[in-house]
Write an enzyme that holds these catalytic residues in place. Structure first.
Site, PDB file in Angstrom:
ATOM      1  N   TYR A 125       0.834  -1.210   0.000  1.00  0.00           N
ATOM      2  CA  TYR A 125       0.000   0.000   0.000  1.00  0.00           C
ATOM      3  C   TYR A 125       0.868   1.259   0.000  1.00  0.00           C
ATOM      4  O   TYR A 125       0.390   2.346   0.265  1.00  0.00           O
ATOM      5  CB  TYR A 125      -0.931   0.011   1.218  1.00  0.00           C
ATOM      6  CG  TYR A 125      -2.031  -1.010   1.130  1.00  0.00           C
ATOM      7  CD1 TYR A 125      -1.746  -2.365   1.146  1.00  0.00           C
ATOM      8  CD2 TYR A 125      -3.363  -0.629   1.023  1.00  0.00           C
ATOM      9  CE1 TYR A 125      -2.747  -3.319   1.060  1.00  0.00           C
ATOM     10  CE2 TYR A 125      -4.376  -1.571   0.934  1.00  0.00           C
ATOM     11  CZ  TYR A 125      -4.053  -2.917   0.954  1.00  0.00           C
ATOM     12  OH  TYR A 125      -5.059  -3.852   0.872  1.00  0.00           O
ATOM     13  N   LYS A 172       4.966 -14.480   4.024  1.00  0.00           N
ATOM     14  CA  LYS A 172       5.458 -15.218   2.870  1.00  0.00           C
ATOM     15  C   LYS A 172       6.978 -15.035   2.833  1.00  0.00           C
ATOM     16  O   LYS A 172       7.567 -14.615   1.821  1.00  0.00           O
ATOM     17  CB  LYS A 172       4.773 -14.677   1.590  1.00  0.00           C
ATOM     18  CG  LYS A 172       4.983 -15.525   0.347  1.00  0.00           C
ATOM     19  CD  LYS A 172       4.036 -16.696   0.245  1.00  0.00           C
ATOM     20  CE  LYS A 172       4.361 -17.547  -0.967  1.00  0.00           C
ATOM     21  NZ  LYS A 172       3.612 -18.808  -1.007  1.00  0.00           N
ATOM     22  N   ASP A 205      -0.388 -18.761   2.393  1.00  0.00           N
ATOM     23  CA  ASP A 205      -1.261 -19.646   1.602  1.00  0.00           C
ATOM     24  C   ASP A 205      -1.729 -20.844   2.428  1.00  0.00           C
ATOM     25  O   ASP A 205      -2.916 -21.187   2.454  1.00  0.00           O
ATOM     26  CB  ASP A 205      -0.599 -20.080   0.287  1.00  0.00           C
ATOM     27  CG  ASP A 205       0.894 -20.371   0.417  1.00  0.00           C
ATOM     28  OD1 ASP A 205       1.487 -19.949   1.421  1.00  0.00           O
ATOM     29  OD2 ASP A 205       1.452 -21.023  -0.472  1.00  0.00           O
ATOM     30  N   ASP A 229      -5.662  -7.411   4.716  1.00  0.00           N
ATOM     31  CA  ASP A 229      -6.846  -7.008   3.953  1.00  0.00           C
ATOM     32  C   ASP A 229      -7.591  -8.257   3.468  1.00  0.00           C
ATOM     33  O   ASP A 229      -8.803  -8.410   3.648  1.00  0.00           O
ATOM     34  CB  ASP A 229      -6.379  -6.148   2.768  1.00  0.00           C
ATOM     35  CG  ASP A 229      -7.542  -5.563   1.988  1.00  0.00           C
ATOM     36  OD1 ASP A 229      -8.662  -5.527   2.519  1.00  0.00           O
ATOM     37  OD2 ASP A 229      -7.327  -5.148   0.837  1.00  0.00           O
TER      38      ASP A 229
END
Ligand code: NAI
Length: 341
Positions: A125, A172, A205, A229
């Site tokens: 962002y 991640k 994931d 988000d």
């Protein structure tokens, strides 16, 4: 009894409808707040030529607390998100989203009670996107030590205060070794200062799969901006949808309370939107006022509202998104009557 002045931003789409409903409920509960109504989003653009007028920022900075309806961000070129801009300008670095199963709201899961703590100011962002050459564009994921540290500390402080026993970091870091790697390292280091709160982590994931398999396994989830988000909407789906998930954006100097959902343009103006997520955000706001301004009347008003909507859900008094028949204002009136009964 003192009255707290709070900024109210009705917002766009369903925003004005759910804001009116929330206001009605807060008044019925005798919440000691008065509203300074300010503009943001498309409605602000139409009236002032700007999506985020300085007057709105100044009002929030002055009063320290705001209740905000959703603001529309047109997709693609032209406008940057009002919501992101507001969070950055007021340095509201912690997005806090409690997700819990509600009585009477049938879903696949019965025991969801987790809190998402999302870093709110950087990551993808950052708004830094460059055209390197024709057909090649980069979008910059920004991670700073300062932001990783303060959001980690916020999450562990929160867990400690609320009696939560574990914080799970979603990341991640196997791919984004520097950015997500730093977030993970910092979270582990901060965790070592909180002996009563365990830390673990999951690759984002795999975490999504585990969440839909057994969300009851999570207590506090800590993540960077974009994962937070996405996970927020995923978690909303576990407990009945976007109509029932509240949120807060908290900084050192101000706090803005808003639902996770957006302006839902397709149902705007029809009087069918569920105002519960914003009402719940109002309850979070009252608890925040109670904590930061030492005002017991806010705690009592918050409890009255929560008891009333829990009872309404149990009795099947719901809006259409939850399988009920009530319109936005009818639902608010049902809650108001229960509060006063
Ligand atoms: P959305 O959250 O507005 O809608 C997603 C789906 O959920 C739609 O089917 C909608 O009808 C439904 N929904 C959402 N809130 C509901 C409610 N209270 N009651 C019943 N149904 C509800 O997400 P979408 O469509 O991606 O975004 C629309 C606009 O909202 C965009 O301009 C987006 O940028 C903005 N947005 C603003 C946010 C904010 O102000 N914090 C947050 C998310 C999106």
């Amino acid at each position: 009894m003192s009255t707290h002045t709070v900024v109210l931003i009705p917002g766009d789409g369903i925003g004005p409808e759910v804001s009116d409903a929330t206001r009605h409920v807060l008044e019925a509960a005798g919440a000691p707040v008065q509203f300074d109504v300010q503009l943001a989003g498309e409605s602000a653009l139409n009236q002032t030529g700007e999506t985020l007028p300085q007057q709105t920022i100044d009002a929030i900075a002055m009063h320290g607390v705001a209740l905000k309806g959703p603001c529309t961000t047109p997709v693609g070129k032209g406008f940057s998100s009002v919501n992101v801009a507001l969070r950055k300008r007021l340095d509201l670095y912690a997005a806090v989203r409690p997700v819990r199963s509600l009585p009477g709201v049938e879903t696949r899961y019965k025991d969801v009670d987790l809190v998402i703590v999302r870093e709110n100011t950087e990551g993808l962002y950052s708004g830094i996107e460059n055209v390197v050459t024709e057909g090649v564009i980069v979008s910059m994921k920004v991670a700073t030590l300062r932001a990783c540290e303060r959001i980690s500390r916020w999450a562990f402080d929160y867990a400690k205060k609320r009696g939560r026993t574990r914080v799970t970091v979603f990341h991640k870091a196997n791919i984004m070794k520097l950015t997500d790697g730093m977030m993970l390292d910092v979270a582990r280091r901060v965790a070592s200062e909180y002996p009563g709160v365990a830390v673990d982590d999951m690759i984002i994931d795999a975490a999504c799969m585990k969440m839909v398999q057994d969300p009851g396994n999570f207590e506090v989830v800590l993540c960077e901006n974009l994962y937070g988000d996405i996970i927020s909407d995923l978690c909303a789906g576990l407990v009945g949808g976007l109509g029932v998930v509240p949120g807060a954006n908290i900084g050192e100097k101000a706090a803005v309370f808003e639902a996770v959902h957006g302006s839902a343009p397709t149902i705007a103006g029809k009087g069918v939107a569920n105002p519960l997520a914003l009402i719940m955000s109002g309850v979070m706001m009252l608890n925040h006022l109670a904590e930061t301004r030492n005002d017991e009347t806010c705690v009592r008003a918050a409890a009255r509202i929560k008891n009333a909507y829990d009872a309404a859900m149990r009795a099947g008094e719901k809006t259409a998104d939850l399988g009920g028949e009530l319109g936005t204002m009818d639902f608010a009136e049902v809650i108001a009557k229960r509060i006063k009964a």
